[in-house]
Design a protein around this motif. Structure first.
Motif: not given
Length: 284
Positions: A171, A258, A240, A244-245, A118-119, A226, A211-213, A242
């Motif tokens: 990522t 996403v 994918y 999220m951001r 995760e990220g 991304l 990703s870990s945004l 994530s």
């Protein structure tokens, strides 16, 4: 009343023994039968009171409760729930399994698969990343002989681990590997190399990119970056995931990102780590 001579009695007993033997031989044979449990099969169907038959390490049949069967071993579940192994889809046992491959805390809760990435992921790592990781080690200390994500997974396997393991490539890890930890935008050449890093991880068995945004340096990645990394994973069918951001005042925008990445790659995407309703800053 009929009288049995010794010879006739012996013949009768022998015939009965042969009949019993033939009946027993006709029973299915298993290595293990788990009896008297309540089976939750993972499909969402109501639980069943059935026995579970295992052969060569695999579940081969669900038997009507109490059905006769040959088994090398039987376990009485005593009315407890019997279920397939659980999957920890957001595992951070990346370091603890190096030190103690039994994974006791999860194993005793029925977890049979740990999924990382995760990220951040345990590879790839260059010499600078290795040096930083060694400096940051605290209670859990270990050597880092690997350079790739596949090398890390092989390292775990060689040391011996109880659960199955799998990983996405993070990522943030790809970004640190190529760009360091600064808030910079990759050049086209750098982004191409980052995609190649993802492709190599996919060849080594990665499930996709994660990703870990919310946290730096992962949050420095823009959507087009991304998408490029997710497309590289999608070439091999990778998905994918994530964190999220945003999970608060820009929640919908985070979801939109996403969805946009999933549409651009044609592969599945999953949202990790949404806050529970009622947490601070949860939008009303």
């Amino acid at each position: 009343m009929p009288r049995f001579t010794p010879t006739l009695l012996a013949f009768t007993l022998a015939l009965a023994a042969c009949t019993t033997a033939r009946s027993a031989d006709a029973l299915p044979r298993y290595d293990l039968v788990i009896r008297n449990g309540v089976v939750y099969d993972g499909s969402g169907s109501p639980p069943q009171r059935v026995d579970v038959a295992v052969r060569d390490g695999r579940i081969v049949e669900l038997l009507h409760a109490g059905k006769a069967a040959h088994a090398g071993k039987e376990i009485d579940a005593g009315g407890k729930a019997v279920a397939p192994g659980f999957i920890n889809v957001l595992s951070w046992a990346t370091e603890s399994l190096i030190v103690d491959g039994r994974g006791v805390s999860d194993t005793k809760q029925g977890v049979t698969l740990e999924i990382f990435g995760e990220g951040w992921s345990m590879g790839p790592v260059n010499e600078r990343m290795k040096a930083d990781a060694l400096k940051q080690q605290a209670d859990i200390r270990y050597d880092i002989p690997w350079t790739t994500l596949g090398g890390y997974l092989e390292h775990l396997q060689q040391r011996g681990v109880t659960p199955n393991v799998a990983s996405f490539i993070g990522t943030a890890t790809v970004r640190i590997h190529e760009l360091g930890e600064d808030d910079v935008k990759p050049t086209p050449e750098q982004l191409s190399r980052m995609q190649d890093v993802v492709r190599q991880a996919m060849r080594e068995g990665a499930l996709g990119v994660g990703s870990s945004l919310i946290y730096p340096p992962g949050r420095f990645a823009e959507t087009d970056e991304l998408i490029a990394l997710a497309k590289a994973a999608a070439e091999s069918g990778g998905g994918y995931i994530s964190h999220m951001r945003s999970e608060a005042d820009r929640l919908l925008e985070g979801i939109d990102e996403v969805v946009a990445i999933a549409r651009a790659t044609g592969q599945h995407a999953e949202i990790y780590h949404l806050k529970a309703a009622g947490e601070k800053n949860w939008p009303k």
